[in-house]
Design a protein around this motif. Sequence first.
Motif: not given
Length: 477
Positions: A108-111, A124-131, A137-142, A153-157
């Motif tokens: 449900g979450i991708l960081i 993050s979009s590249i990963i969503v497209n690949r898989y 899905i909630i996505t963040y790109n840091l 990213a672990i803290g955010l998740a």
Amino acid sequence: MTKKTSCKVYLIDFVCYKPPSFQKCPKELTVIQVRQTGVSEELLDFMKRVLERSGLGDSTYLAEIYFKQGPKGYNPSMKDSRREVELAIFGSVDMLLAKTGVKKEDIGILIVNCCIYNTQPSLSSIIVNRYKFKENIITYNLAGMGCSAGLLAIGLAKQLLQKKGTKTIIKPCIVFYNNVHMWALALYICLAFNGAYVVLSSLDDGELPQKVHKNSYALIVSTESITENCYTGKHRSKFLINCLFRVGGAAILLSNRSSDRRTSKYELQHTVHTNTSSSDLSYNCILREEDNAGIVGVTINKDLLKAAVATIRPNVATVGHLILPIREKLIYVINYIARKIIPKVNLQPYIPDYSKAVDHFLPHVGGRPVLDELQKTLGFSDDDMEASRMTLYRYGNTSSSSIWYELAYVEAKGRVKKGDRVWQIAFGSGFKCQSVICRAMKSIDHDDSNPWTDEIHGFPVNLGDMEPFPVFFESSK
């Protein structure tokens, strides 16, 4: 006052990317490859001296571009950079999904974090497209957040996965007076409230987001690209990046499902973030910019270690408040009081023994001078620093993913036992520092996906006594 309680967040598993063996680059070959980029012999001599004393071994990995340079020399393209990133990301995510058996539709979450390399669409979009992850899905790109971004990213998740509840707690504020009786009262309150002798604006993660994603998985991907980031100019302070950074990446899977408790490796306990970017000294100590010739590089100025200490110190203090045993807190407070009441005694400040609170200390590899300073400041032994120094030796500085190669090292050694407490701490440009404290849910041994499995019997290696690190910093601004 009230504090929000939260459900438990588990680290199910993680995977580190191990590049193919043809990308291994001994230090001598690294100099040869960089010579083809057109840098001067003077800088190459500087590079040799840095590599000899850097703590890096002869099996770190460089990007493919350095092994297939044409007649034009070093001439990377966006395609080359994207290939490096995709190999690390897809290689680690493929293994993680296969290892855990988690279905793609349940994530449900991708960081994703990558400091320098950015593209459109985003990583993050590249990963969503690949898989083919689900549409909601909630996505963040840091981006641009340096070597601490992986733990950020672990803290955010963790915040996104936690569920709010309420319970009443008290955070006492101790005001010290000259009256000795008030000192005694302060000490009593300190012990009564489990050693909480200061008020912290954020004991842990700060405010949790209003919306919590229940029964969900969070996928975190940490990587970096060095393909287009080789500095070819003449400034030594920008050339250090060429010496220390290498190829790597990691994928981590978190869950707030109670059903995952038995299969998870760790339970996340605390994440602590410190950001000193408001200080010009911290902000300017690591800066990506052009030199006088218009060549882009990352400047490291002489304030780096000072900024690092100023940022890491409050982070470590907050961690100490959360995890140190009462005895250590008591000794610290008594020492503090004694130095205030009778300054003529000239007592040295007491440094708490953090090794009594954690079983595995894993600081970001950074570089050898930073590891030396951390070990001295926190009083950890050579054994405590082994995982970090061996990761620097074997894989180099892989930026935000380095911290996971360290955890993989102690797992491969069979040292992580059920109930052990692990402290990961990373720091980077800004200046920022992030700590993650977790507890092992079971005793952990290495497996086929561990990047150390085939060679762990050869570690640790004896690094010997190295000469001082030849750092030539840019003057601070």
